[in-house]
Motif scaffolding. Structure first.
Motif, short mmCIF file in Angstrom:
data_model
loop_
_atom_site.label_atom_id
_atom_site.label_comp_id
_atom_site.label_asym_id
_atom_site.label_seq_id
_atom_site.Cartn_x
_atom_site.Cartn_y
_atom_site.Cartn_z
N THR A 1 34.32 43.97 32.56
CA THR A 1 33.84 42.58 32.47
C THR A 1 32.57 42.33 33.27
O THR A 1 31.86 41.34 33.02
N ARG A 2 32.26 43.22 34.20
CA ARG A 2 31.05 43.01 35.00
C ARG A 2 30.56 44.32 35.60
O ARG A 2 31.37 45.14 36.06
N ASP A 3 29.25 44.52 35.59
CA ASP A 3 28.61 45.68 36.23
C ASP A 3 27.77 45.18 37.39
O ASP A 3 27.12 44.13 37.30
N ASN A 4 27.74 45.96 38.45
CA ASN A 4 26.97 45.59 39.62
C ASN A 4 26.28 46.80 40.22
O ASN A 4 26.82 47.45 41.13
N PRO A 5 25.07 47.17 39.72
CA PRO A 5 24.33 48.30 40.30
C PRO A 5 24.04 48.03 41.78
O PRO A 5 23.64 46.91 42.16
N GLN A 6 24.22 49.05 42.61
CA GLN A 6 24.07 48.88 44.05
C GLN A 6 22.66 49.11 44.55
O GLN A 6 22.35 48.79 45.70
N GLY A 7 21.80 49.67 43.70
CA GLY A 7 20.43 49.93 44.12
C GLY A 7 20.32 51.04 45.15
O GLY A 7 19.31 51.16 45.85
N LYS A 8 21.35 51.88 45.24
CA LYS A 8 21.35 52.98 46.20
C LYS A 8 21.45 54.31 45.44
O LYS A 8 22.25 54.43 44.52
N PRO A 9 20.65 55.29 45.83
CA PRO A 9 20.74 56.60 45.16
C PRO A 9 22.05 57.30 45.48
O PRO A 9 22.68 57.02 46.51
N CYS A 10 22.45 58.22 44.65
CA CYS A 10 23.67 58.97 44.89
C CYS A 10 23.47 60.42 44.43
O CYS A 10 22.46 60.76 43.82
N LYS B 1 19.65 58.06 39.36
CA LYS B 1 21.02 58.31 39.81
C LYS B 1 21.33 57.29 40.90
O LYS B 1 20.75 57.33 41.97
N TYR B 2 22.24 56.39 40.60
CA TYR B 2 22.51 55.32 41.56
C TYR B 2 23.99 54.92 41.53
O TYR B 2 24.71 55.14 40.56
N LEU B 3 24.39 54.32 42.64
CA LEU B 3 25.76 53.84 42.76
C LEU B 3 25.93 52.55 41.97
O LEU B 3 25.03 51.70 41.95
N ILE B 4 27.08 52.41 41.34
CA ILE B 4 27.37 51.21 40.58
C ILE B 4 28.86 50.89 40.71
O ILE B 4 29.69 51.81 40.76
N THR B 5 29.16 49.61 40.82
CA THR B 5 30.56 49.18 40.81
C THR B 5 30.77 48.31 39.58
O THR B 5 29.88 47.56 39.18
N SER B 6 31.93 48.43 39.01
CA SER B 6 32.25 47.66 37.81
C SER B 6 33.64 47.04 37.96
O SER B 6 34.53 47.64 38.55
N THR B 7 33.76 45.85 37.42
CA THR B 7 35.05 45.16 37.43
C THR B 7 35.69 45.28 36.05
O THR B 7 35.02 45.07 35.03
N LEU B 8 36.96 45.61 36.03
CA LEU B 8 37.70 45.69 34.78
C LEU B 8 38.91 44.76 34.86
O LEU B 8 39.50 44.59 35.94
N SER C 1 33.43 39.66 28.21
CA SER C 1 32.84 38.71 29.15
C SER C 1 31.38 39.05 29.44
O SER C 1 30.62 39.39 28.53
N ALA C 2 30.97 38.98 30.72
CA ALA C 2 29.57 39.15 31.08
C ALA C 2 29.05 40.55 30.75
O ALA C 2 27.90 40.71 30.32
N ALA C 3 29.88 41.58 30.93
CA ALA C 3 29.43 42.95 30.66
C ALA C 3 29.06 43.12 29.19
O ALA C 3 28.02 43.72 28.86
N LEU C 4 29.88 42.61 28.30
CA LEU C 4 29.60 42.71 26.86
C LEU C 4 28.37 41.90 26.49
O LEU C 4 27.49 42.37 25.76
N LYS C 5 28.29 40.67 27.00
CA LYS C 5 27.16 39.79 26.68
C LYS C 5 25.84 40.38 27.17
O LYS C 5 24.84 40.42 26.44
#
Length: 200
Positions: free
Chosen positions: A191-200, A174-181, A100-104
């Motif tokens: 299927t989707r990545d969503n960088p949070q823009g926050k350092p970790c 180094k940043y937080l990221i959430t991904s949907t599987l 889906s979007a992550a691959l594309k």
């Protein structure tokens, strides 16, 4: 030449006592053996030596699925490393881990990077990936993974010279990221990545 048997150094009385003691001991053993048999003369039945069945360990389906999700997520970033490091983009098998979007998006971004004569080489480090949401009841089972992505060792270099390219000094490495599987027929896929823009 016939050897002469040496005479025993023990006196006859001592030898007689020893023989008598051995006879008494032997009689005691025979008596105990007779007493241990059944009254009808049959030997006791042998005890079965078959091992007892081991208890069945139940596996929580949700926990097993979460482990698969994390394994897929780690595999996804390993293939991302290969994709960006290969100028032709043929050395990676991202479809095994993404859809889906992550691959594309990943395929398109890697192509843009390569078209500019650049590569990304080195390691992408995924720290503490955690399944923060898991839903197996929907039409498509899905999960959300949160992690700290460390790209400080993932260098952008010139494809020909392999010399590092200067990048903005204030960029997050180094940043937080959430991904949907999602659970597809072939298995779990990012299927989707969503960088949070926050350092970790």
């Amino acid at each position: 030449m016939t050897r002469t048997q040496p005479r025993s150094s023990q006196p006859a009385v001592v030898r007689l006592r020893n023989w008598a003691a051995a006879s008494v001991a032997l009689s005691a053993v025979l008596t105990l053996s007779a007493c241990s048999s059944d009254s009808d003369g049959k030997a006791p039945a042998e005890t079965s030596s078959a091992p007892a069945p081991s208890p069945t360990v139940s596996v929580d389906p949700a926990e097993a699925a979460k482990k698969e999700v994390i394994a897929t997520y780690r595999g996804y970033w390993q293939e991302m490393e290969k994709l960006y490091a290969d100028r032709d983009g043929t050395g990676a098998n991202l479809k095994k881990y993404a859809a889906s979007a992550a691959l594309k998006n990943a395929t398109a971004d890697a192509k843009r990077t390569h078209d500019r004569g650049l590569l990304n080489i080195g390691d992408v480090r995924v720290s503490e990936p955690t399944v923060t949401k898991y839903d197996a009841k929907g039409e498509i089972p899905n999960a959300t993974v949160s992690s700290c992505l460390d790209i400080s060792q993932w260098q952008t270099v010139d494809a020909d010279t392999k010399k590092p390219v200067t990048l903005p000094s204030n960029r997050l490495t180094k940043y937080l990221i959430t991904s949907t599987l999602e659970k597809w027929p072939e298995g779990w896929r990012v299927t989707r990545d969503n960088p949070q823009g926050k350092p970790c």
